[in-house]
Write a protein that holds these residues in place. Structure first.
Motif, mmCIF file in Angstrom:
data_model
loop_
_atom_site.group_PDB
_atom_site.id
_atom_site.type_symbol
_atom_site.label_atom_id
_atom_site.label_comp_id
_atom_site.label_asym_id
_atom_site.label_seq_id
_atom_site.Cartn_x
_atom_site.Cartn_y
_atom_site.Cartn_z
ATOM 1 N N VAL A 1 0.878 -0.706 0.251
ATOM 2 C CA VAL A 1 -0.095 0.007 -0.337
ATOM 3 C C VAL A 1 0.354 1.295 0.373
ATOM 4 O O VAL A 1 0.465 2.925 0.259
ATOM 5 N N HIS A 2 2.209 1.194 -0.059
ATOM 6 C CA HIS A 2 3.017 2.197 -0.137
ATOM 7 C C HIS A 2 3.200 3.248 1.267
ATOM 8 O O HIS A 2 2.904 4.515 0.983
ATOM 9 N N CYS A 3 3.153 2.007 2.649
ATOM 10 C CA CYS A 3 3.192 3.160 3.602
ATOM 11 C C CYS A 3 4.874 3.769 3.099
ATOM 12 O O CYS A 3 5.411 3.263 2.941
ATOM 13 N N ILE A 4 4.055 5.223 4.251
ATOM 14 C CA ILE A 4 5.991 5.926 4.072
ATOM 15 C C ILE A 4 6.963 5.992 5.087
ATOM 16 O O ILE A 4 7.557 6.087 4.338
ATOM 17 N N HIS A 5 6.121 4.962 5.558
ATOM 18 C CA HIS A 5 7.730 3.996 6.874
ATOM 19 C C HIS A 5 7.743 2.323 6.186
ATOM 20 O O HIS A 5 8.765 1.218 6.867
ATOM 21 N N ALA A 6 7.289 2.087 5.404
ATOM 22 C CA ALA A 6 7.785 0.006 4.767
ATOM 23 C C ALA A 6 8.881 0.450 4.454
ATOM 24 O O ALA A 6 9.892 -0.117 4.395
ATOM 25 N N TYR A 7 9.596 2.006 3.709
ATOM 26 C CA TYR A 7 11.182 1.721 3.613
ATOM 27 C C TYR A 7 11.967 2.180 4.165
ATOM 28 O O TYR A 7 13.049 2.473 3.198
ATOM 29 N N GLU A 8 11.569 2.454 5.358
ATOM 30 C CA GLU A 8 12.672 3.491 5.636
ATOM 31 C C GLU A 8 14.046 3.027 5.839
ATOM 32 O O GLU A 8 15.187 3.233 6.432
ATOM 33 N N ASN A 9 13.563 1.223 6.680
ATOM 34 C CA ASN A 9 14.705 0.366 6.394
ATOM 35 C C ASN A 9 14.967 -0.779 5.136
ATOM 36 O O ASN A 9 13.866 -0.669 4.763
ATOM 37 N N ASP A 10 16.103 -1.037 4.658
ATOM 38 C CA ASP A 10 15.482 -1.753 4.138
ATOM 39 C C ASP A 10 15.422 -3.289 3.749
ATOM 40 O O ASP A 10 15.254 -3.513 3.520
ATOM 41 N N ALA A 11 14.780 -3.374 5.369
ATOM 42 C CA ALA A 11 14.397 -4.625 6.167
ATOM 43 C C ALA A 11 12.926 -4.560 5.801
ATOM 44 O O ALA A 11 11.923 -6.163 6.073
ATOM 45 N N GLY A 12 12.645 -3.175 5.045
ATOM 46 C CA GLY A 12 10.993 -2.960 4.789
ATOM 47 C C GLY A 12 9.332 -3.451 5.953
ATOM 48 O O GLY A 12 10.177 -2.930 6.885
ATOM 49 N N CYS A 13 9.125 -3.521 5.469
ATOM 50 C CA CYS A 13 7.737 -3.426 6.550
ATOM 51 C C CYS A 13 7.275 -3.694 7.563
ATOM 52 O O CYS A 13 8.144 -5.256 7.461
ATOM 53 N N GLY A 14 7.259 -3.451 8.627
ATOM 54 C CA GLY A 14 7.075 -3.738 10.253
ATOM 55 C C GLY A 14 8.446 -3.369 11.219
ATOM 56 O O GLY A 14 9.041 -4.412 12.036
ATOM 57 N N THR A 15 9.909 -3.266 10.438
ATOM 58 C CA THR A 15 11.129 -2.811 11.145
ATOM 59 C C THR A 15 11.553 -1.759 11.575
ATOM 60 O O THR A 15 12.303 -1.508 11.486
ATOM 61 N N THR A 16 10.511 -0.347 11.176
ATOM 62 C CA THR A 16 11.069 0.993 11.855
ATOM 63 C C THR A 16 10.401 0.984 13.988
ATOM 64 O O THR A 16 9.282 0.021 14.041
ATOM 65 N N GLU A 17 10.622 1.783 14.507
ATOM 66 C CA GLU A 17 10.402 2.309 15.020
ATOM 67 C C GLU A 17 9.144 2.244 15.265
ATOM 68 O O GLU A 17 7.997 2.387 16.321
ATOM 69 N N PHE A 18 8.785 3.091 14.366
ATOM 70 C CA PHE A 18 6.434 3.456 14.040
ATOM 71 C C PHE A 18 5.972 2.014 13.796
ATOM 72 O O PHE A 18 4.706 2.373 14.313
ATOM 73 N N CYS A 19 6.478 1.579 13.121
ATOM 74 C CA CYS A 19 5.460 -0.309 13.132
ATOM 75 C C CYS A 19 5.286 -0.943 14.331
ATOM 76 O O CYS A 19 4.159 -1.748 14.898
ATOM 77 N N ARG A 20 5.777 -0.733 15.469
ATOM 78 C CA ARG A 20 5.223 -0.953 16.913
ATOM 79 C C ARG A 20 4.435 -0.247 17.044
ATOM 80 O O ARG A 20 3.448 -1.000 18.668
ATOM 81 N N TYR A 21 3.669 0.278 16.896
ATOM 82 C CA TYR A 21 2.182 1.249 17.400
ATOM 83 C C TYR A 21 0.979 0.505 15.904
ATOM 84 O O TYR A 21 0.654 1.081 16.011
ATOM 85 N N CYS A 22 1.726 -0.093 15.070
ATOM 86 C CA CYS A 22 0.535 -0.444 13.652
ATOM 87 C C CYS A 22 -0.279 -1.777 14.015
ATOM 88 O O CYS A 22 0.308 -2.221 14.541
ATOM 89 N N GLY A 23 -1.319 -1.638 13.972
ATOM 90 C CA GLY A 23 -2.244 -2.553 13.972
ATOM 91 C C GLY A 23 -2.191 -3.389 13.079
ATOM 92 O O GLY A 23 -1.977 -4.449 13.703
ATOM 93 N N ALA A 24 -2.044 -3.672 11.997
ATOM 94 C CA ALA A 24 -1.625 -3.902 10.775
ATOM 95 C C ALA A 24 -0.190 -5.401 11.490
ATOM 96 O O ALA A 24 -0.931 -6.936 11.789
ATOM 97 N N VAL A 25 0.876 -4.722 11.607
ATOM 98 C CA VAL A 25 1.943 -5.439 11.931
ATOM 99 C C VAL A 25 1.470 -6.694 13.447
ATOM 100 O O VAL A 25 1.908 -7.366 13.532
ATOM 101 N N ASN A 26 1.378 -5.617 14.224
ATOM 102 C CA ASN A 26 0.849 -6.552 15.916
ATOM 103 C C ASN A 26 -0.453 -7.565 15.694
ATOM 104 O O ASN A 26 -0.268 -8.263 16.701
ATOM 105 N N ALA A 27 -0.730 -7.580 14.846
ATOM 106 C CA ALA A 27 -2.211 -8.279 14.450
ATOM 107 C C ALA A 27 -1.748 -9.815 13.835
ATOM 108 O O ALA A 27 -1.579 -11.060 14.274
ATOM 109 N N ILE A 28 -0.557 -9.399 12.591
ATOM 110 C CA ILE A 28 0.477 -10.228 12.316
ATOM 111 C C ILE A 28 0.563 -10.842 13.890
ATOM 112 O O ILE A 28 0.963 -11.982 13.671
#
Length: 373
Positions: free
Chosen positions: A79-106
């Motif tokens: 979906v091109h989240c603005i944080h998805a490519y802040e780390n080369d490891a991708g979606c779910g790996t930034t400090e912002f992802c700690r509060y993402c409902g999608a990542v935490n649900a998964i």
């Protein structure tokens, strides 16, 4: 680009393993047919949170021709989240992802817990997405996967917020308007009538401004907002915002100070939208601080830009910092959360500026809206 992860595991399946998993799901013809028939957005993820299946509804929503173009990606990347490519490891790996409902649900589903969460995502061009997501653990031929389903609730959240504004906030304001009208009807004192009439004018202006703000926010989200640029006085725009809030109940028991280093210099911008941005910044600052607190609004010139800033003595904790500009996020209860989101949307998409904040326990919080002269 950073290679480390600050939250969820960074590892991915290699190309050979990914293709094996995709083919495994494709062999489950009945499962695919059932998931394709659902009106919800439904996907299947491997243990690395990568898509190995997306139903037709999801593929169409994302704007792709076939699921092959998306397989192997993670949800935020698709979906091109603005944080998805802040780390080369991708979606779910930034400090912002700690509060993402999608990542935490998964992640909870991978621990064996079926769950439901809300997910707020900012994508390119400051577009906001609101989802209700479900994550369910499933085993296919002895191998663990996650069924990850999404429902777009952007319009539902917007409707709830509008109901809150119009049925609660504006109802209270019109109640005050009626009260002053009754006082005028009950008095023959000209001085009192003049005073009450002034209050009625201020309250009426506040109601009109609130309605226009909601109208313009809807237009901005739909790319239908018209802007008119003109040269306006920095002093005039700041004093107008202060006057708007000096008698507001949010300012009761608090002190609003002005520190304008730009004097009466002119800025080429849309007067109404800039006033709306600064009004929301001041409103949020007043809401966030205690009685007897000082809120300062100011402007300074840095190079060839005007930096409008508003400061209060409160501190934003980490979970607020990471979500503050997200649509529908609010610390003030449900069905709120459009103030800071609209500040960023209007400033960066329509006024050619940028918005950021600084916060610390020692110095408090300062929001900045910076625009070219």
């Amino acid at each position: 680009m950073k290679s480390n992860t600050q939250y969820a595991p960074a590892e991915r399946a290699d190309a050979k393993e990914l293709q094996r998993q995709i083919q495994l799901i494709r062999q489950e013809i009945l499962t695919r047919q059932l998931l394709d028939a659902l009106p919800l957005f439904v996907t299947v993820l491997n243990k690395h949170r990568q898509f190995v299946f997306l139903n037709k509804t999801m593929v169409s929503y994302l704007g792709y021709s076939t699921e092959d173009e998306i397989l192997g990606l993670r949800p935020g990347e698709a979906v091109h989240c603005i944080h998805a490519y802040e780390n080369d490891a991708g979606c779910g790996t930034t400090e912002f992802c700690r509060y993402c409902g999608a990542v935490n649900a998964i992640l909870e589903a991978q621990r064996g817990v079926q769950n439901e969460k809300e997910c707020r995502i900012i994508v390119q061009d400051n577009k906001a997405l609101d989802f209700l997501v479900w994550a369910t653990p499933i085993t296919i031929k002895g191998e663990p996967f996650t069924i990850f389903a999404l429902k777009d609730i952007k319009h539902t959240n917007r409707l709830r917020a509008l109901e809150k504004i119009f049925f609660h906030d504006l109802l209270n304001t019109t109640g005050a308007l009626k009260g002053f009208a009754n006082l005028i009807a009950e008095t023959d004192d000209c001085d009192e009538i003049k005073e009450y009439s002034g209050f009625i004018g201020e309250i009426s202006e506040r109601i009109v401004e609130e309605i226009k703000e909601q109208r313009d926010l809807t237009a901005a989200e739909n790319n239908e907002l018209n802007v008119t640029f003109e040269n306006i006085s920095v002093k005039e725009i700041i004093s107008g915002v202060v006057v708007l809030y000096k008698n507001n109940n949010l300012a009761e028991g608090k002190i609003i100070k002005t520190l304008n280093e730009c004097g009466d210099e002119k800025i080429f911008t849309d007067k109404i939208l800039l006033r709306r941005v600064l009004s929301n910044m001041l409103k949020n600052a007043l809401e966030a601080c205690d009685q007897q607190s000082v809120v300062t609004i100011g402007c300074k010139k840095v190079n060839n830009e005007f930096d409008f800033w508003i400061h209060n003595n409160s501190f934003m904790p980490d979970y607020v910092q990471k979500q503050v500009f997200q649509r529908s996020f609010s610390t003030k209860g449900p069905n709120r959360g459009f103030g800071t989101y609209s500040i960023k949307l209007l400033s960066e998409k329509y006024l050619g500026g940028r918005v950021y904040f600084e916060t610390s326990k020692e110095k408090g919080t300062t929001f900045h809206a910076v625009f070219p002269k």
